[in-house]
Design an enzyme around this catalytic site. Sequence first.
Site, PDB file in Angstrom:
ATOM      1  N   ARG A 184     -12.393 -21.366   7.557  1.00 28.44           N
ATOM      2  CA  ARG A 184     -11.156 -20.914   8.292  1.00 28.44           C
ATOM      3  C   ARG A 184     -11.257 -20.344   9.548  1.00 28.44           C
ATOM      4  N   SER A 195      -6.915  -0.945  10.374  1.00 31.44           N
ATOM      5  CA  SER A 195      -7.592  -1.911   9.603  1.00 31.44           C
ATOM      6  C   SER A 195      -9.025  -2.166  10.220  1.00 31.44           C
ATOM      7  N   TYR A 248      -2.283 -10.060  15.875  1.00 33.76           N
ATOM      8  CA  TYR A 248      -2.293  -8.794  14.785  1.00 33.76           C
ATOM      9  C   TYR A 248      -3.116  -7.890  15.081  1.00 33.76           C
ATOM     10  N   ASP A 263     -12.447 -16.641  10.856  1.00 34.14           N
ATOM     11  CA  ASP A 263     -13.254 -15.862   9.897  1.00 34.14           C
ATOM     12  C   ASP A 263     -14.829 -15.632  10.312  1.00 34.14           C
ATOM     13  N   PHE A 284     -12.877 -20.948   1.707  1.00 29.80           N
ATOM     14  CA  PHE A 284     -13.142 -21.186   3.094  1.00 29.80           C
ATOM     15  C   PHE A 284     -14.540 -21.227   3.527  1.00 29.80           C
ATOM     16  N   ASN A 288      -4.088 -14.106   1.669  1.00 36.40           N
ATOM     17  CA  ASN A 288      -5.176 -13.442   1.411  1.00 36.40           C
ATOM     18  C   ASN A 288      -5.797 -13.853   0.053  1.00 36.40           C
ATOM     19  N   ASP A 312      15.018   0.254  10.325  1.00 32.79           N
ATOM     20  CA  ASP A 312      14.226  -0.247  11.284  1.00 32.79           C
ATOM     21  C   ASP A 312      13.540   0.788  12.050  1.00 32.79           C
ATOM     22  N   PHE A 340       2.970   3.297   7.556  1.00 29.71           N
ATOM     23  CA  PHE A 340       2.422   1.879   7.012  1.00 29.71           C
ATOM     24  C   PHE A 340       3.301   0.767   7.806  1.00 29.71           C
ATOM     25  N   ALA A 341       4.329   1.122   8.406  1.00 27.64           N
ATOM     26  CA  ALA A 341       5.421  -0.006   8.820  1.00 27.64           C
ATOM     27  C   ALA A 341       5.015  -0.935   9.934  1.00 27.64           C
ATOM     28  N   LYS A 352      -3.117  -3.431  16.026  1.00 29.65           N
ATOM     29  CA  LYS A 352      -3.680  -2.636  15.470  1.00 29.65           C
ATOM     30  C   LYS A 352      -4.452  -1.715  16.454  1.00 29.65           C
ATOM     31  N   ILE A 380       0.857  -1.087   0.154  1.00 32.30           N
ATOM     32  CA  ILE A 380      -0.023  -0.081   0.094  1.00 32.30           C
ATOM     33  C   ILE A 380       1.014   1.300   0.022  1.00 32.30           C
TER      34      ILE A 380
HETATM   35  P1  NAD Z   1       3.438  -4.548   3.408  1.00 32.22           P
HETATM   36  O1  NAD Z   1       3.939  -5.637   4.335  1.00 32.22           O
HETATM   37  O2  NAD Z   1       3.550  -4.732   1.994  1.00 32.22           O
HETATM   38  O3  NAD Z   1       4.295  -3.204   4.022  1.00 32.22           O
HETATM   39  C1  NAD Z   1       4.645  -2.893   5.139  1.00 32.22           C
HETATM   40  C2  NAD Z   1       6.033  -2.290   4.904  1.00 32.22           C
HETATM   41  O4  NAD Z   1       6.493  -1.696   6.255  1.00 32.22           O
HETATM   42  C3  NAD Z   1       6.718  -3.318   4.330  1.00 32.22           C
HETATM   43  O5  NAD Z   1       7.478  -2.796   3.143  1.00 32.22           O
HETATM   44  C4  NAD Z   1       8.072  -3.644   5.425  1.00 32.22           C
HETATM   45  O6  NAD Z   1       9.064  -4.053   5.040  1.00 32.22           O
HETATM   46  C5  NAD Z   1       7.672  -2.472   6.333  1.00 32.22           C
HETATM   47  N1  NAD Z   1       8.149  -2.672   7.561  1.00 32.22           N
HETATM   48  C6  NAD Z   1       7.646  -3.552   8.660  1.00 32.22           C
HETATM   49  N2  NAD Z   1       8.117  -3.580   9.864  1.00 32.22           N
HETATM   50  C7  NAD Z   1       8.910  -2.323   9.621  1.00 32.22           C
HETATM   51  C8  NAD Z   1       9.888  -1.995  10.657  1.00 32.22           C
HETATM   52  N3  NAD Z   1      10.112  -2.304  11.920  1.00 32.22           N
HETATM   53  N4  NAD Z   1      10.619  -0.808  10.468  1.00 32.22           N
HETATM   54  C9  NAD Z   1      10.650  -0.384   8.853  1.00 32.22           C
HETATM   55  N5  NAD Z   1       9.861  -0.881   8.082  1.00 32.22           N
HETATM   56  C10 NAD Z   1       9.241  -1.832   8.610  1.00 32.22           C
HETATM   57  O7  NAD Z   1       1.968  -4.449   3.894  1.00 32.22           O
HETATM   58  P2  NAD Z   1       0.713  -3.400   3.283  1.00 32.22           P
HETATM   59  O8  NAD Z   1      -0.213  -4.386   2.786  1.00 32.22           O
HETATM   60  O9  NAD Z   1       1.310  -2.491   2.161  1.00 32.22           O
HETATM   61  O10 NAD Z   1       0.060  -2.747   4.590  1.00 32.22           O
HETATM   62  C11 NAD Z   1       0.677  -1.562   5.037  1.00 32.22           C
HETATM   63  C12 NAD Z   1      -0.177  -1.218   6.429  1.00 32.22           C
HETATM   64  O11 NAD Z   1      -1.480  -1.227   6.185  1.00 32.22           O
HETATM   65  C13 NAD Z   1       0.249  -2.017   7.367  1.00 32.22           C
HETATM   66  O12 NAD Z   1       0.403  -1.431   8.526  1.00 32.22           O
HETATM   67  C14 NAD Z   1      -0.913  -3.244   7.601  1.00 32.22           C
HETATM   68  O13 NAD Z   1      -1.245  -3.523   8.801  1.00 32.22           O
HETATM   69  C15 NAD Z   1      -2.087  -2.106   7.076  1.00 32.22           C
HETATM   70  N6  NAD Z   1      -3.252  -3.026   6.521  1.00 32.22           N
HETATM   71  C16 NAD Z   1      -2.880  -4.011   5.559  1.00 32.22           C
HETATM   72  C17 NAD Z   1      -4.182  -4.411   4.800  1.00 32.22           C
HETATM   73  C18 NAD Z   1      -3.936  -5.402   3.778  1.00 32.22           C
HETATM   74  O14 NAD Z   1      -4.819  -6.433   3.525  1.00 32.22           O
HETATM   75  N7  NAD Z   1      -2.859  -5.154   3.015  1.00 32.22           N
HETATM   76  C19 NAD Z   1      -5.371  -4.215   5.479  1.00 32.22           C
HETATM   77  C20 NAD Z   1      -5.579  -3.487   6.544  1.00 32.22           C
HETATM   78  C21 NAD Z   1      -4.233  -2.742   7.247  1.00 32.22           C
HETATM   79  C1  WQD Z   2     -11.105 -12.752   2.456  1.00 35.86           C
HETATM   80  C2  WQD Z   2     -12.200 -13.752   2.194  1.00 35.86           C
HETATM   81  C3  WQD Z   2     -11.868 -15.779   3.315  1.00 35.86           C
HETATM   82  C4  WQD Z   2      -8.350 -17.046   1.176  1.00 35.86           C
HETATM   83  C5  WQD Z   2      -7.407 -10.158   6.352  1.00 35.86           C
HETATM   84  C6  WQD Z   2      -7.149  -9.802   7.595  1.00 35.86           C
HETATM   85  C7  WQD Z   2      -7.452  -8.257   7.988  1.00 35.86           C
HETATM   86  C8  WQD Z   2      -6.850  -7.233   6.806  1.00 35.86           C
HETATM   87  C9  WQD Z   2      -7.258  -7.991   5.524  1.00 35.86           C
HETATM   88  C10 WQD Z   2      -4.851  -6.592   7.580  1.00 35.86           C
HETATM   89  C11 WQD Z   2     -12.748 -14.534   3.482  1.00 35.86           C
HETATM   90  C12 WQD Z   2     -11.694 -16.164   2.055  1.00 35.86           C
HETATM   91  C13 WQD Z   2      -9.562 -16.317   1.713  1.00 35.86           C
HETATM   92  C14 WQD Z   2      -8.451 -18.362   0.398  1.00 35.86           C
HETATM   93  C15 WQD Z   2     -10.788 -18.257   0.781  1.00 35.86           C
HETATM   94  N1  WQD Z   2      -5.529  -7.243   6.762  1.00 35.86           N
HETATM   95  N2  WQD Z   2     -10.501 -17.014   1.416  1.00 35.86           N
HETATM   96  N3  WQD Z   2      -9.685 -18.864   0.328  1.00 35.86           N
HETATM   97  O1  WQD Z   2      -9.885 -12.448   6.224  1.00 35.86           O
HETATM   98  O2  WQD Z   2     -11.034 -10.377   5.244  1.00 35.86           O
HETATM   99  O3  WQD Z   2      -8.844 -10.056   6.250  1.00 35.86           O
HETATM  100  O4  WQD Z   2      -6.931  -9.414   5.481  1.00 35.86           O
HETATM  101  O5  WQD Z   2      -5.553  -5.585   8.513  1.00 35.86           O
HETATM  102  O6  WQD Z   2      -7.100  -8.234   9.075  1.00 35.86           O
HETATM  103  O7  WQD Z   2      -7.908 -10.576   8.918  1.00 35.86           O
HETATM  104  O8  WQD Z   2      -9.221 -11.279   3.979  1.00 35.86           O
HETATM  105  O9  WQD Z   2      -8.307 -12.009   1.846  1.00 35.86           O
HETATM  106  O10 WQD Z   2      -7.786 -13.419   3.919  1.00 35.86           O
HETATM  107  O11 WQD Z   2      -9.931 -13.268   3.057  1.00 35.86           O
HETATM  108  O12 WQD Z   2     -11.775 -18.545   0.786  1.00 35.86           O
HETATM  109  O13 WQD Z   2      -7.257 -18.898   0.317  1.00 35.86           O
HETATM  110  O14 WQD Z   2     -11.756 -14.978   1.238  1.00 35.86           O
HETATM  111  O15 WQD Z   2     -12.424 -16.889   4.149  1.00 35.86           O
HETATM  112  O16 WQD Z   2     -14.003 -14.940   3.342  1.00 35.86           O
HETATM  113  P1  WQD Z   2      -9.660 -11.089   5.370  1.00 35.86           P
HETATM  114  P2  WQD Z   2      -8.800 -12.545   3.176  1.00 35.86           P
END
Ligand code: NAD
Ligand code: WQD
Length: 338
Positions: A291, A124, A148, A294, A217, A198, A58, A80-81, A152, A12
């Site tokens: 899963r 999140s 996790y 879920d 799932f 995911n 870091d 984002f880290a 958050k 992101i």
């Molecule tokens: P990502 O893992 O691709 O990005 C996180 C980045 O932070 C990575 O580049 C990682 O190397 C860096 N990082 C982690 N710990 C660090 C540290 N201690 N020091 C420096 N860098 C560090 O993940 P993303 O999907 O881009 O997610 C970004 C943020 O959004 C995260 O905080 C995540 O919890 C949150 N988030 C993600 C999702 C999702 O589904 N992708 C959903 C909700 C929230």
């Molecule tokens: C989506 C749907 C699964 C994989 C997670 C974290 C949440 C947030 C986003 C960071 C669900 C189904 C999935 C597979 C499947 N991350 N599924 N087969 O669970 O909504 O959220 O990611 O903050 O905190 O919990 O996302 O993509 O894992 O699942 O059927 O191989 O797909 O059961 O219904 P989720 P997901």
Amino acid sequence: MRVLVCGGAGYIGSHTCVALAERGHEVVVVDNFCNSSPVVAERLQRITGRAPDVLRIDIRDAQTLGRVFSGDRFDAVIHFAALKAVGESCEKPLDYFDNNIAGTIALLKAMQAAGVRRLVFSSSATVYGDPASVPIDEDAALSATNPYGRTKLVMEQLIGDVCAADPAWQAISLRYFNPVGAHPSGLIGESPNGIPNNLMPYICQVAVGKRERLQVFGGDWPTVDGTGVRDYIHVMDLAQAHVHALEALDGVQGHLPLNLGVGRGVSVLELVRAFEAASGRTVPYAIVDRRAGDVAAVYADPARAERILGWRAIRDVDDMCRDAWRWQSMNPDGYADG
Ligand code: NAD
Ligand code: WQD
């Protein structure tokens, strides 16, 4: 604005760097690359014409982080880290508490010391735990169902407490629902290590032939077709929302949480069908047990973010699938392709 983007090499964060650059903001990225690749800098250069400054740090390294703040003048930070895999967090809770919570404390301290008090934080929908009803607005009860999610929740609380203690702070926590898709160039996208946790990255890897079939799932959820329903949001819409949030910080008092979602629920099978149509590939799947942890349906009420940020998600599920597939087919092994 001059913005420090912590975790800016990640999925992101990298898309947000593009949106920030396109809007004329100056970006410095701090990342330890624990879940990303330095290759991202060159990809960002190709997209925007200019590579951001990228520092391998870091954020828990307080001394080095302090030097970053004392050697530069930032108007705001986007944070984002974090580590983000739910399953891994159950196996290694201490790693998650240390990286996510200790990292956030170190960052807030460095900001405080440097007099930088404007923050956009990656939260999140996981902070809503198992929601009592949908759509979910920001006043819904908060809880955590795994380590996790607990990190958050605590990170949001930390930020809220810091804002309460000093009214000079202005912070927005963006609660993302399910970010998917990629930049339309196919140059940046999500590059998971190992087996994807995911849904969208898993579908992509099945479609490209890296995995045999998707495991769905649960087929007996109380939803439109029995499969889980989520609020998928295009990462480009999410990136744009960060720019809006950054520019809205000046008008914020204290800590403001905002949902970032489309506001529409999509089932697993609906996403599979949309992906097949967008990619021209079939995605074999088998319905298996639910899963652990879920829930049936999670989707946002995004009205508050729309009102306060003057932003709304404009890309649909077809855009999400098309762009995810372009990224996957151009980079079958993610950034490992170089
Ligand atoms: P990502 O893992 O691709 O990005 C996180 C980045 O932070 C990575 O580049 C990682 O190397 C860096 N990082 C982690 N710990 C660090 C540290 N201690 N020091 C420096 N860098 C560090 O993940 P993303 O999907 O881009 O997610 C970004 C943020 O959004 C995260 O905080 C995540 O919890 C949150 N988030 C993600 C999702 C999702 O589904 N992708 C959903 C909700 C929230
Ligand atoms: C989506 C749907 C699964 C994989 C997670 C974290 C949440 C947030 C986003 C960071 C669900 C189904 C999935 C597979 C499947 N991350 N599924 N087969 O669970 O909504 O959220 O990611 O903050 O905190 O919990 O996302 O993509 O894992 O699942 O059927 O191989 O797909 O059961 O219904 P989720 P997901």
